[in-house]
Design a protein around this motif. Structure first.
Motif, PDB file in Angstrom:
ATOM      1  N   ASP A  98      30.659  42.313 -23.746  1.00 18.19           N
ATOM      2  CA  ASP A  98      29.377  42.289 -23.041  1.00 18.19           C
ATOM      3  C   ASP A  98      29.301  43.365 -21.966  1.00 18.19           C
ATOM      4  O   ASP A  98      28.311  43.442 -21.235  1.00 18.19           O
ATOM      5  N   ARG A  99      30.324  44.177 -21.808  1.00 20.98           N
ATOM      6  CA  ARG A  99      30.378  45.141 -20.707  1.00 20.98           C
ATOM      7  C   ARG A  99      29.426  46.306 -20.906  1.00 20.98           C
ATOM      8  O   ARG A  99      29.260  46.808 -22.001  1.00 20.98           O
ATOM      9  N   TYR A 100      28.841  46.725 -19.772  1.00 16.69           N
ATOM     10  CA  TYR A 100      28.037  47.931 -19.678  1.00 16.69           C
ATOM     11  C   TYR A 100      28.936  49.023 -19.085  1.00 16.69           C
ATOM     12  O   TYR A 100      30.001  48.716 -18.531  1.00 16.69           O
ATOM     13  N   PRO A 101      28.519  50.279 -19.137  1.00 19.37           N
ATOM     14  CA  PRO A 101      29.360  51.341 -18.566  1.00 19.37           C
ATOM     15  C   PRO A 101      29.752  51.098 -17.101  1.00 19.37           C
ATOM     16  O   PRO A 101      30.901  51.345 -16.714  1.00 19.37           O
ATOM     17  N   GLY A 102      28.829  50.597 -16.306  1.00 20.24           N
ATOM     18  CA  GLY A 102      29.129  50.336 -14.896  1.00 20.24           C
ATOM     19  C   GLY A 102      30.198  49.283 -14.689  1.00 20.24           C
ATOM     20  O   GLY A 102      30.925  49.317 -13.695  1.00 20.24           O
ATOM     21  N   ASP A 103      30.317  48.355 -15.614  1.00 23.11           N
ATOM     22  CA  ASP A 103      31.346  47.316 -15.501  1.00 23.11           C
ATOM     23  C   ASP A 103      32.744  47.911 -15.588  1.00 23.11           C
ATOM     24  O   ASP A 103      33.651  47.493 -14.871  1.00 23.11           O
ATOM     25  N   PHE A 104      32.928  48.894 -16.466  1.00 27.10           N
ATOM     26  CA  PHE A 104      34.235  49.551 -16.579  1.00 27.10           C
ATOM     27  C   PHE A 104      34.597  50.266 -15.281  1.00 27.10           C
ATOM     28  O   PHE A 104      35.742  50.241 -14.846  1.00 27.10           O
ATOM     29  N   ALA A 162      23.634  48.623 -22.546  1.00 33.19           N
ATOM     30  CA  ALA A 162      22.837  48.861 -21.334  1.00 33.19           C
ATOM     31  C   ALA A 162      21.425  49.313 -21.702  1.00 33.19           C
ATOM     32  O   ALA A 162      20.449  48.883 -21.086  1.00 33.19           O
ATOM     33  N   ARG A 163      21.310  50.164 -22.698  1.00 32.56           N
ATOM     34  CA  ARG A 163      19.987  50.660 -23.128  1.00 32.56           C
ATOM     35  C   ARG A 163      19.130  49.545 -23.730  1.00 32.56           C
ATOM     36  O   ARG A 163      17.907  49.566 -23.619  1.00 32.56           O
ATOM     37  N   ASN A 164      19.770  48.574 -24.367  1.00 32.86           N
ATOM     38  CA  ASN A 164      19.032  47.511 -25.064  1.00 32.86           C
ATOM     39  C   ASN A 164      18.988  46.192 -24.302  1.00 32.86           C
ATOM     40  O   ASN A 164      18.572  45.185 -24.867  1.00 32.86           O
ATOM     41  N   ARG A 165      19.398  46.197 -23.041  1.00 27.59           N
ATOM     42  CA  ARG A 165      19.393  44.949 -22.276  1.00 27.59           C
ATOM     43  C   ARG A 165      17.945  44.496 -22.036  1.00 27.59           C
ATOM     44  O   ARG A 165      17.026  45.308 -22.081  1.00 27.59           O
ATOM     45  N   PRO A 166      17.763  43.202 -21.785  1.00 29.51           N
ATOM     46  CA  PRO A 166      16.406  42.690 -21.550  1.00 29.51           C
ATOM     47  C   PRO A 166      15.781  43.311 -20.301  1.00 29.51           C
ATOM     48  O   PRO A 166      16.479  43.678 -19.362  1.00 29.51           O
ATOM     49  N   PRO A 167      14.470  43.436 -20.284  1.00 30.20           N
ATOM     50  CA  PRO A 167      13.775  43.977 -19.104  1.00 30.20           C
ATOM     51  C   PRO A 167      14.154  43.181 -17.861  1.00 30.20           C
ATOM     52  O   PRO A 167      14.237  41.952 -17.880  1.00 30.20           O
ATOM     53  N   GLY A 168      14.441  43.904 -16.789  1.00 26.79           N
ATOM     54  CA  GLY A 168      14.780  43.273 -15.518  1.00 26.79           C
ATOM     55  C   GLY A 168      16.230  42.890 -15.352  1.00 26.79           C
ATOM     56  O   GLY A 168      16.659  42.518 -14.276  1.00 26.79           O
ATOM     57  N   ALA A 169      17.010  42.956 -16.437  1.00 28.56           N
ATOM     58  CA  ALA A 169      18.437  42.614 -16.353  1.00 28.56           C
ATOM     59  C   ALA A 169      19.179  43.779 -15.709  1.00 28.56           C
ATOM     60  O   ALA A 169      18.971  44.926 -16.083  1.00 28.56           O
ATOM     61  N   PRO A 170      20.042  43.485 -14.728  1.00 28.77           N
ATOM     62  CA  PRO A 170      20.786  44.568 -14.090  1.00 28.77           C
ATOM     63  C   PRO A 170      21.809  45.178 -15.046  1.00 28.77           C
ATOM     64  O   PRO A 170      22.317  44.507 -15.935  1.00 28.77           O
ATOM     65  N   ALA A 171      22.066  46.457 -14.848  1.00 30.39           N
ATOM     66  CA  ALA A 171      23.067  47.127 -15.668  1.00 30.39           C
ATOM     67  C   ALA A 171      24.280  47.348 -14.811  1.00 30.39           C
ATOM     68  O   ALA A 171      25.269  47.841 -15.144  1.00 30.39           O
TER      69      ALA A 171
END
Length: 171
Positions: A98-104, A162-171
């Motif tokens: 479930d990780r986004y680039p910022g999580d790494f 991250a590109r396909n996350r729901p609107p308003g969801a933080p990345a």
């Protein structure tokens, strides 16, 4: 007391603590667990005041993190977990798939400017890639994955999430 200018932020330093004197935009750390941080501190045998002193963060700052009233800044959290003898992954709980680039980046205890410097990329590029608002070029993928210690495939998958996350969801 001395005042210095660093990375576009004004900071004042007196004694052992650094305090921001100007409000700076900070993102919420996805998956941060106040309970896990508190448990790690208790298991290490520290009280909040000692943990804060040793990590050179404010006691009130640590209290706010543990109560869930505030999200930590990654560089300060890195100092606290080092004092406690745990890793950021012990208190920031984001499943690998479930990780986004910022999580790494967060799991390495790096700020965006620090990652940008390590990867040889502008901070704005790091920010845009993390939020998924730009396409990930081959050159940026190569530099960022090397700096993060992950494969390009892992970075590309995280970027796509991250590109396909729901609107308003933080990345």
């Amino acid at each position: 007391m001395r005042t210095s200018y660093r990375e576009g932020c004004t900071v004042s330093s007196d004694d052992h603590f650094t305090r921001r004197t100007r409000t700076v935009s900070r993102r919420v750390i996805r998956g941060f667990s106040p309970d896990a941080l508190r448990q790690a501190r208790l298991e290490a045998g520290f009280v909040q005041t000692e943990t804060a002193r040793l990590a050179k963060v404010g006691t009130e700052t640590l209290r706010r993190w543990e109560s869930g009233a505030a999200s930590p800044q990654v560089d300060l959290l890195a100092r606290v977990v080092e004092v406690l003898g745990v890793t950021i992954a012990d208190v920031v709980l984001v499943p690998e798939d479930d990780r986004y680039p910022g999580d790494f980046r967060v799991l390495l205890g790096l700020t965006q400017p620090q990652l940008g410097a390590k990867a040889g990329l502008p901070t704005q590029t790091v920010s845009s890639v993390e939020r998924g608002v730009v396409s990930l070029s081959d050159a940026a993928a190569q530099k960022l994955s090397a700096a993060l210690g992950i494969s390009e495939d892992e970075l590309r998958a995280a970027h796509e999430r991250a590109r396909n996350r729901p609107p308003g969801a933080p990345a």
